[in-house]
Write a protein that holds these residues in place. Sequence first.
Motif, PDB file in Angstrom:
ATOM      1  N   GLY A 256       4.377  -2.015  -5.854  1.00 43.32           N
ATOM      2  CA  GLY A 256       4.271  -0.777  -5.094  1.00 43.32           C
ATOM      3  C   GLY A 256       2.840  -0.479  -4.726  1.00 43.32           C
ATOM      4  N   LEU A 257       2.663   0.618  -3.978  1.00 42.96           N
ATOM      5  CA  LEU A 257       1.341   0.958  -3.468  1.00 42.96           C
ATOM      6  C   LEU A 257       0.376   1.326  -4.586  1.00 42.96           C
ATOM      7  CD1 LEU A 257      -0.355   1.341  -0.891  1.00 42.96           C
ATOM      8  CD2 LEU A 257       0.354   3.738  -0.881  1.00 42.96           C
ATOM      9  N   GLY A 258       0.868   2.006  -5.632  1.00 42.37           N
ATOM     10  CA  GLY A 258      -0.014   2.414  -6.718  1.00 42.37           C
ATOM     11  C   GLY A 258      -0.670   1.225  -7.400  1.00 42.37           C
ATOM     12  N   VAL A 259       0.108   0.189  -7.689  1.00 40.03           N
ATOM     13  CA  VAL A 259      -0.452  -1.017  -8.310  1.00 40.03           C
ATOM     14  C   VAL A 259      -1.401  -1.717  -7.342  1.00 40.03           C
ATOM     15  CG1 VAL A 259       0.109  -3.265  -9.314  1.00 40.03           C
ATOM     16  CG2 VAL A 259       1.577  -1.292  -9.762  1.00 40.03           C
TER      17      VAL A 259
ATOM     18  N   PRO B 165       0.975  -3.919   8.077  1.00 39.29           N
ATOM     19  CA  PRO B 165       2.049  -4.653   7.394  1.00 39.29           C
ATOM     20  C   PRO B 165       2.346  -4.132   5.992  1.00 39.29           C
ATOM     21  CG  PRO B 165       0.547  -6.180   8.474  1.00 39.29           C
ATOM     22  CD  PRO B 165      -0.076  -4.826   8.562  1.00 39.29           C
ATOM     23  N   ILE B 166       1.313  -3.716   5.258  1.00 35.09           N
ATOM     24  CA  ILE B 166       1.533  -3.170   3.916  1.00 35.09           C
ATOM     25  C   ILE B 166       2.315  -1.865   3.997  1.00 35.09           C
ATOM     26  CG2 ILE B 166       0.363  -2.111   1.933  1.00 35.09           C
ATOM     27  CD1 ILE B 166      -1.861  -4.196   2.287  1.00 35.09           C
ATOM     28  N   GLY B 167       1.919  -0.989   4.926  1.00 39.60           N
ATOM     29  CA  GLY B 167       2.628   0.276   5.084  1.00 39.60           C
ATOM     30  C   GLY B 167       4.093   0.072   5.431  1.00 39.60           C
ATOM     31  N   ARG B 168       4.374  -0.888   6.302  1.00 39.23           N
ATOM     32  CA  ARG B 168       5.756  -1.154   6.679  1.00 39.23           C
ATOM     33  C   ARG B 168       6.546  -1.718   5.504  1.00 39.23           C
ATOM     34  NH1 ARG B 168       4.354  -4.165  12.442  1.00 39.23           N
ATOM     35  NH2 ARG B 168       3.931  -2.260  13.662  1.00 39.23           N
ATOM     36  N   ALA B 169       5.941  -2.626   4.755  1.00 39.68           N
ATOM     37  CA  ALA B 169       6.647  -3.274   3.655  1.00 39.68           C
ATOM     38  C   ALA B 169       6.915  -2.323   2.501  1.00 39.68           C
ATOM     39  CB  ALA B 169       5.848  -4.475   3.163  1.00 39.68           C
ATOM     40  N   LEU B 170       5.993  -1.419   2.229  1.00 37.37           N
ATOM     41  CA  LEU B 170       6.114  -0.530   1.075  1.00 37.37           C
ATOM     42  C   LEU B 170       6.550   0.871   1.463  1.00 37.37           C
ATOM     43  CD1 LEU B 170       2.923  -1.607  -0.925  1.00 37.37           C
ATOM     44  CD2 LEU B 170       5.251  -2.493  -1.105  1.00 37.37           C
ATOM     45  N   GLY B 171       6.791   1.114   2.748  1.00 38.63           N
ATOM     46  CA  GLY B 171       7.230   2.433   3.189  1.00 38.63           C
ATOM     47  C   GLY B 171       6.192   3.511   2.987  1.00 38.63           C
ATOM     48  N   ALA B 172       4.916   3.169   3.177  1.00 35.53           N
ATOM     49  CA  ALA B 172       3.823   4.115   2.961  1.00 35.53           C
ATOM     50  C   ALA B 172       3.198   4.497   4.289  1.00 35.53           C
ATOM     51  CB  ALA B 172       2.762   3.503   2.045  1.00 35.53           C
ATOM     52  N   PRO B 173       2.927   5.791   4.515  1.00 29.63           N
ATOM     53  CA  PRO B 173       2.272   6.218   5.751  1.00 29.63           C
ATOM     54  C   PRO B 173       0.800   5.839   5.752  1.00 29.63           C
ATOM     55  CG  PRO B 173       2.555   8.086   4.281  1.00 29.63           C
ATOM     56  CD  PRO B 173       3.259   6.929   3.638  1.00 29.63           C
ATOM     57  N   ALA B 174       0.164   5.985   6.916  1.00 32.59           N
ATOM     58  CA  ALA B 174      -1.246   5.617   7.061  1.00 32.59           C
ATOM     59  C   ALA B 174      -2.146   6.433   6.149  1.00 32.59           C
ATOM     60  CB  ALA B 174      -1.674   5.789   8.517  1.00 32.59           C
ATOM     61  N   SER B 175      -1.773   7.689   5.884  1.00 32.11           N
ATOM     62  CA  SER B 175      -2.594   8.538   5.012  1.00 32.11           C
ATOM     63  C   SER B 175      -2.653   7.992   3.592  1.00 32.11           C
ATOM     64  CB  SER B 175      -2.037   9.966   4.997  1.00 32.11           C
ATOM     65  OG  SER B 175      -0.697   9.971   4.522  1.00 32.11           O
TER      66      SER B 175
ATOM     67  N   VAL C 155      -2.871  -9.633  -9.367  1.00 28.41           N
ATOM     68  CA  VAL C 155      -2.214  -8.321  -9.440  1.00 28.41           C
ATOM     69  C   VAL C 155      -1.799  -7.859  -8.048  1.00 28.41           C
ATOM     70  CG1 VAL C 155      -2.556  -5.888 -10.015  1.00 28.41           C
ATOM     71  CG2 VAL C 155      -3.418  -7.657 -11.544  1.00 28.41           C
ATOM     72  N   GLY C 156      -2.674  -8.009  -7.062  1.00 23.91           N
ATOM     73  CA  GLY C 156      -2.350  -7.587  -5.712  1.00 23.91           C
ATOM     74  C   GLY C 156      -1.233  -8.400  -5.090  1.00 23.91           C
ATOM     75  N   ALA C 157      -1.249  -9.700  -5.331  1.00 24.69           N
ATOM     76  CA  ALA C 157      -0.222 -10.561  -4.750  1.00 24.69           C
ATOM     77  C   ALA C 157       1.156 -10.270  -5.318  1.00 24.69           C
ATOM     78  CB  ALA C 157      -0.585 -12.030  -4.978  1.00 24.69           C
ATOM     79  N   LEU C 158       1.219  -9.765  -6.557  1.00 30.88           N
ATOM     80  CA  LEU C 158       2.501  -9.502  -7.215  1.00 30.88           C
ATOM     81  C   LEU C 158       2.829  -8.018  -7.293  1.00 30.88           C
ATOM     82  CD1 LEU C 158       2.170 -12.007 -10.204  1.00 30.88           C
ATOM     83  CD2 LEU C 158       3.280 -12.396  -7.992  1.00 30.88           C
TER      84      LEU C 158
ATOM     85  N   TRP D 174      -6.027   4.720   1.282  1.00 23.62           N
ATOM     86  CA  TRP D 174      -6.626   4.634  -0.048  1.00 23.62           C
ATOM     87  C   TRP D 174      -6.942   3.192  -0.445  1.00 23.62           C
ATOM     88  CZ3 TRP D 174      -8.886   8.013  -3.104  1.00 23.62           C
ATOM     89  CH2 TRP D 174      -8.662   9.364  -2.856  1.00 23.62           C
ATOM     90  N   LEU D 175      -6.304   2.227   0.201  1.00 18.92           N
ATOM     91  CA  LEU D 175      -6.635   0.833  -0.072  1.00 18.92           C
ATOM     92  C   LEU D 175      -8.060   0.527   0.375  1.00 18.92           C
ATOM     93  CD1 LEU D 175      -3.289  -0.824   1.075  1.00 18.92           C
ATOM     94  CD2 LEU D 175      -4.102  -0.552  -1.278  1.00 18.92           C
ATOM     95  N   VAL D 176      -8.522   1.200   1.420  1.00 21.61           N
ATOM     96  CA  VAL D 176      -9.905   1.055   1.876  1.00 21.61           C
ATOM     97  C   VAL D 176     -10.839   1.872   0.982  1.00 21.61           C
ATOM     98  CG1 VAL D 176     -11.495   1.397   3.797  1.00 21.61           C
ATOM     99  CG2 VAL D 176      -9.149   0.664   4.237  1.00 21.61           C
ATOM    100  N   SER D 177     -10.486   3.135   0.757  1.00 23.40           N
ATOM    101  CA  SER D 177     -11.353   4.034  -0.007  1.00 23.40           C
ATOM    102  C   SER D 177     -11.520   3.584  -1.449  1.00 23.40           C
ATOM    103  CB  SER D 177     -10.780   5.460   0.029  1.00 23.40           C
ATOM    104  OG  SER D 177     -10.661   5.930   1.354  1.00 23.40           O
ATOM    105  N   ALA D 178     -10.455   3.021  -2.050  1.00 22.97           N
ATOM    106  CA  ALA D 178     -10.529   2.605  -3.449  1.00 22.97           C
ATOM    107  C   ALA D 178     -11.598   1.542  -3.649  1.00 22.97           C
ATOM    108  CB  ALA D 178      -9.168   2.086  -3.907  1.00 22.97           C
TER     109      ALA D 178
END
Length: 468
Positions: free
Chosen positions: A83-86, A21-31, A77-80, A35-39
């Motif tokens: 973009g993916l970087g934040v 869902p995050i990838g779809r909402a923010l237009g980010a690929p799985a790669s 911060v996450g709820a608001l 980083w949300l897991v690795s971070a």
Amino acid sequence: MLLGSVLNPINSTIIAVALVPIGRALGAPASQTAWLVSALYLATSLGQPVVGRLIDVFGPRRLFLLSTGLVGVAGVVGALAPGLGVLIGARVLLGFGTCAGYPAAMALVRSEAERTGRDSPGGVLTALAVANQTIAVVGPLLGGLLIAVGGWRATFALNVPLAVAAVLLGLLRLPKAEPKAEPTEEPTAQPTEEPTAGPANGPARRGSLAARLDLPGMALFAAMLVSLLLFLMNLHLRDWYLLALSAAAGAAFAVRELRTATPFIDLRVLGGNTPLLATYGRALVAYVVAYSFLYGFTQWTEEGFGLSPFHAGLAQIPMFLLAIGVSIVSGRSTSVRGKLLLGAVGQISACLVILTLGGDSPLWMLLLVALIFGVPQGLNNLALQNSVYFQADPERTASSAGLLRTFAYIGSMVASSATAASFGQHADTGGLHRLAWVMLGAGVLYLLLTLFDRTLGRAAGAGTGASV
């Protein structure tokens, strides 16, 4: 302490169902969403021993309240996040914020044992293990419910009420403690007159505090660990410089720790504590097997066997439920060696069954594998935790517990790399069998590390401390 210790696993498991869902909402690929897991893993691997050392010095109360408050900030911060970087930044904050819960719990158990004279708090240690395993069961299901009700941002917002509850409980229940004094290597000359309070004493105090914390040692440890984890996250010869950087930082860290009077990680004591080193080694290989199963087997059940994500998640529930039951039953005994041996046999048995699986295998065989893995899941976590409690220097219980988690996360990174290398582009049956051979090798090594460790029979003895 239970609530604080589960903040990390709940954020580790909930994100698994939120990535798409995050990838779809923010237009980010799985790669990129990976980083949300690795971070979180990177921040936690580094933060656990660092925060653990701070807890050893200042006591659990201050660090628990500060870190857990940071979890609430990260939730906002996450709820608001726009973009993916934040969002990745919020996950880093979550990683550091959740670092205090488990080391603080272990430190508090140790201090209460010393206060009451009961040095075998098996019930409390079992409760810690069961709480973390329970979250592994309900985490994905809770995440799916939150996403259905409030979208993926709700999985971050959940941290706000959890952090508030943990902080309030900490304020009410955690004992206040003064920082522990540690001897210096050389005695200092006595002043000729009584020092007075004022600006002149500020730098001296700050210098003393910096020496006790060993900030240069922490920095070198961070450089070594981050370089190593970045290399393990994507194994490739082109990234050889990361491994070289990790080795160089590790050598500098060793030199620093052996020469300073109050090291961040006392390598002189740790080097003489072979049982604790063996426990860390067992933790690393145990989590290579465990996370390879969680990552690899789950992917294969979807791509290679054809289950939906929902049903693939349901297929894991028997493992976690059995693990909880095994922990509760085995937690009544203080024996460590027996748990480790049975856990090793369970790992090896499950790997052998995986080697027989194929796309046309009956569903009951998948459930059988999950059930077999439930035995080592329930035994290994508890036995490793108990081992650290009795083998660590009592003055460094928190940092030693943090290092246990660090070795576990290194094992998870190795498992992630092994899974990617085994599967390639698709999680097919051939890739599953290649991964099973890697898991089997790690399981055999785990068994050997247990069989030839003659100190394990004494690991449950009361009052053994660092001499175990």
